[in-house]
Design a protein around this motif. Sequence first.
Motif, PDB file in Angstrom:
ATOM      1  N   VAL A  66       0.868  -1.175   0.000  1.00 32.68           N
ATOM      2  CA  VAL A  66       0.000   0.000   0.000  1.00 32.68           C
ATOM      3  C   VAL A  66       0.900   1.218   0.000  1.00 32.68           C
ATOM      4  N   SER A  67       0.492   2.239  -0.721  1.00 31.70           N
ATOM      5  CA  SER A  67       1.201   3.507  -0.708  1.00 31.70           C
ATOM      6  C   SER A  67       0.197   4.583  -1.098  1.00 31.70           C
ATOM      7  N   GLN A  68      -0.467   5.169  -0.071  1.00 33.75           N
ATOM      8  CA  GLN A  68      -1.545   6.112  -0.367  1.00 33.75           C
ATOM      9  C   GLN A  68      -1.939   6.926   0.861  1.00 33.75           C
ATOM     10  N   PHE A  69      -2.604   8.062   0.585  1.00 35.86           N
ATOM     11  CA  PHE A  69      -3.272   8.801   1.642  1.00 35.86           C
ATOM     12  C   PHE A  69      -4.568   8.063   1.943  1.00 35.86           C
ATOM     13  N   VAL A  70      -4.892   7.932   3.226  1.00 34.92           N
ATOM     14  CA  VAL A  70      -6.079   7.182   3.640  1.00 34.92           C
ATOM     15  C   VAL A  70      -7.086   8.152   4.256  1.00 34.92           C
ATOM     16  N   ASP A  88      -3.987  10.611   6.438  1.00 34.96           N
ATOM     17  CA  ASP A  88      -2.582  10.336   6.733  1.00 34.96           C
ATOM     18  C   ASP A  88      -2.042   9.408   5.652  1.00 34.96           C
ATOM     19  N   TYR A  89      -0.755   9.534   5.393  1.00 35.64           N
ATOM     20  CA  TYR A  89      -0.120   8.704   4.381  1.00 35.64           C
ATOM     21  C   TYR A  89       0.290   7.375   5.001  1.00 35.64           C
ATOM     22  N   LEU A  90      -0.021   6.289   4.316  1.00 33.34           N
ATOM     23  CA  LEU A  90       0.297   4.945   4.802  1.00 33.34           C
ATOM     24  C   LEU A  90       1.027   4.170   3.722  1.00 33.34           C
ATOM     25  N   MET A  91       2.163   3.626   4.106  1.00 32.86           N
ATOM     26  CA  MET A  91       2.898   2.703   3.237  1.00 32.86           C
ATOM     27  C   MET A  91       3.001   1.366   3.954  1.00 32.86           C
ATOM     28  N   LEU A  92       2.637   0.304   3.263  1.00 35.14           N
ATOM     29  CA  LEU A  92       2.879  -1.053   3.742  1.00 35.14           C
ATOM     30  C   LEU A  92       3.683  -1.739   2.656  1.00 35.14           C
ATOM     31  N   ASP A  93       4.858  -2.219   3.020  1.00 35.81           N
ATOM     32  CA  ASP A  93       5.790  -2.770   2.053  1.00 35.81           C
ATOM     33  C   ASP A  93       5.368  -4.149   1.565  1.00 35.81           C
ATOM     34  N   SER A  94       5.814  -4.489   0.369  1.00 38.64           N
ATOM     35  CA  SER A  94       5.569  -5.822  -0.173  1.00 38.64           C
ATOM     36  C   SER A  94       6.522  -6.818   0.493  1.00 38.64           C
ATOM     37  N   ALA A  95       6.213  -8.083   0.377  1.00 40.73           N
ATOM     38  CA  ALA A  95       7.066  -9.134   0.948  1.00 40.73           C
ATOM     39  C   ALA A  95       8.471  -9.064   0.357  1.00 40.73           C
ATOM     40  N   ASP A  96       8.573  -8.692  -0.909  1.00 45.09           N
ATOM     41  CA  ASP A  96       9.882  -8.615  -1.565  1.00 45.09           C
ATOM     42  C   ASP A  96      10.763  -7.518  -0.997  1.00 45.09           C
ATOM     43  N   GLU A  97      10.175  -6.503  -0.372  1.00 44.88           N
ATOM     44  CA  GLU A  97      10.932  -5.365   0.143  1.00 44.88           C
ATOM     45  C   GLU A  97      11.381  -5.515   1.587  1.00 44.88           C
ATOM     46  N   LEU A  98      10.798  -6.429   2.325  1.00 44.84           N
ATOM     47  CA  LEU A  98      10.991  -6.482   3.780  1.00 44.84           C
ATOM     48  C   LEU A  98      12.441  -6.676   4.211  1.00 44.84           C
ATOM     49  N   ILE A  99      13.131  -7.620   3.624  1.00 39.46           N
ATOM     50  CA  ILE A  99      14.508  -7.879   4.051  1.00 39.46           C
ATOM     51  C   ILE A  99      15.387  -6.673   3.752  1.00 39.46           C
ATOM     52  N   GLY A 146       6.389  -1.040   7.095  1.00 33.93           N
ATOM     53  CA  GLY A 146       5.893   0.120   6.363  1.00 33.93           C
ATOM     54  C   GLY A 146       6.171   1.384   7.125  1.00 33.93           C
ATOM     55  N   GLY A 147       5.326   2.399   6.907  1.00 36.88           N
ATOM     56  CA  GLY A 147       5.514   3.645   7.617  1.00 36.88           C
ATOM     57  C   GLY A 147       4.660   4.754   7.066  1.00 36.88           C
ATOM     58  N   ASP A 148       5.078   5.984   7.380  1.00 37.22           N
ATOM     59  CA  ASP A 148       4.302   7.152   6.982  1.00 37.22           C
ATOM     60  C   ASP A 148       4.854   7.828   5.733  1.00 37.22           C
ATOM     61  N   GLY A 149       5.815   7.201   5.069  1.00 38.32           N
ATOM     62  CA  GLY A 149       6.404   7.765   3.870  1.00 38.32           C
ATOM     63  C   GLY A 149       7.544   8.715   4.158  1.00 38.32           C
ATOM     64  N   ALA A 150       7.853   8.896   5.423  1.00 37.81           N
ATOM     65  CA  ALA A 150       8.948   9.772   5.819  1.00 37.81           C
ATOM     66  C   ALA A 150       9.852   9.013   6.798  1.00 37.81           C
ATOM     67  N   LEU A 207      -5.519  -1.636  10.555  1.00 35.61           N
ATOM     68  CA  LEU A 207      -6.172  -1.258   9.305  1.00 35.61           C
ATOM     69  C   LEU A 207      -7.617  -0.824   9.513  1.00 35.61           C
ATOM     70  N   ASP A 208      -8.280  -1.397  10.508  1.00 35.71           N
ATOM     71  CA  ASP A 208      -9.657  -0.988  10.820  1.00 35.71           C
ATOM     72  C   ASP A 208      -9.706   0.426  11.395  1.00 35.71           C
ATOM     73  N   GLN A 209      -8.753   0.762  12.261  1.00 35.60           N
ATOM     74  CA  GLN A 209      -8.798   2.056  12.937  1.00 35.60           C
ATOM     75  C   GLN A 209      -8.107   3.169  12.151  1.00 35.60           C
ATOM     76  N   PHE A 210      -7.166   2.833  11.278  1.00 36.21           N
ATOM     77  CA  PHE A 210      -6.342   3.858  10.624  1.00 36.21           C
ATOM     78  C   PHE A 210      -7.139   4.908   9.851  1.00 36.21           C
ATOM     79  N   PRO A 211      -8.167   4.534   9.092  1.00 35.85           N
ATOM     80  CA  PRO A 211      -8.901   5.583   8.370  1.00 35.85           C
ATOM     81  C   PRO A 211      -9.478   6.669   9.283  1.00 35.85           C
ATOM     82  N   GLU A 212      -9.837   6.321  10.492  1.00 39.05           N
ATOM     83  CA  GLU A 212     -10.405   7.301  11.423  1.00 39.05           C
ATOM     84  C   GLU A 212      -9.337   7.994  12.269  1.00 39.05           C
ATOM     85  N   THR A 213      -8.382   7.235  12.770  1.00 36.65           N
ATOM     86  CA  THR A 213      -7.407   7.798  13.704  1.00 36.65           C
ATOM     87  C   THR A 213      -6.133   8.285  13.037  1.00 36.65           C
TER      88      THR A 213
END
Length: 129
Positions: free
Chosen positions: A33-37, A42-53, A72-76, A115-121
């Motif tokens: 994921v890489s988008q504003f929610v 807020d900006y949310l990035m969740l990395d792919s399995a290929d990126e984790l290591i 992942g993270g906030d893009g910063a 993921l359930d709470q992020f859109p609101e909080t």
Amino acid sequence: MTAIDERLERVERHFGVHLPEDYRLFLRARTGVSQFVPPADDYLMLDSADELIGINEAGEFQDRFPGSLVIGGDGAREMLTYDFRQSPPPLVLLDTAADDWSAAIPQAPSLTVFLDQFPETGWIWGDED
């Protein structure tokens, strides 16, 4: 075994952890994921399995945060991180410049809850929220 399952097992072997099932399901369904929610916007990035290591090794997170796995993270500078010192591992936010776990800001007990709470909080920044 599917290709994604092989990548997930590679990550688990590399870090000596067992990924939570909800996170495994997420990675099987999406490459990241890489988008504003909205509505938190807020900006949310969740990395792919290929990126984790690579991401975890580039930041030398294992040295400063033993038992961590950045997903992942906030893009910063802020990194969404599993804290595998606990079972089940909760998600916390860590600044890339932090020295140790004392800087961790709790986010959620699981990816599903996060993921359930992020859109609101959006991101939880600590006491000032």
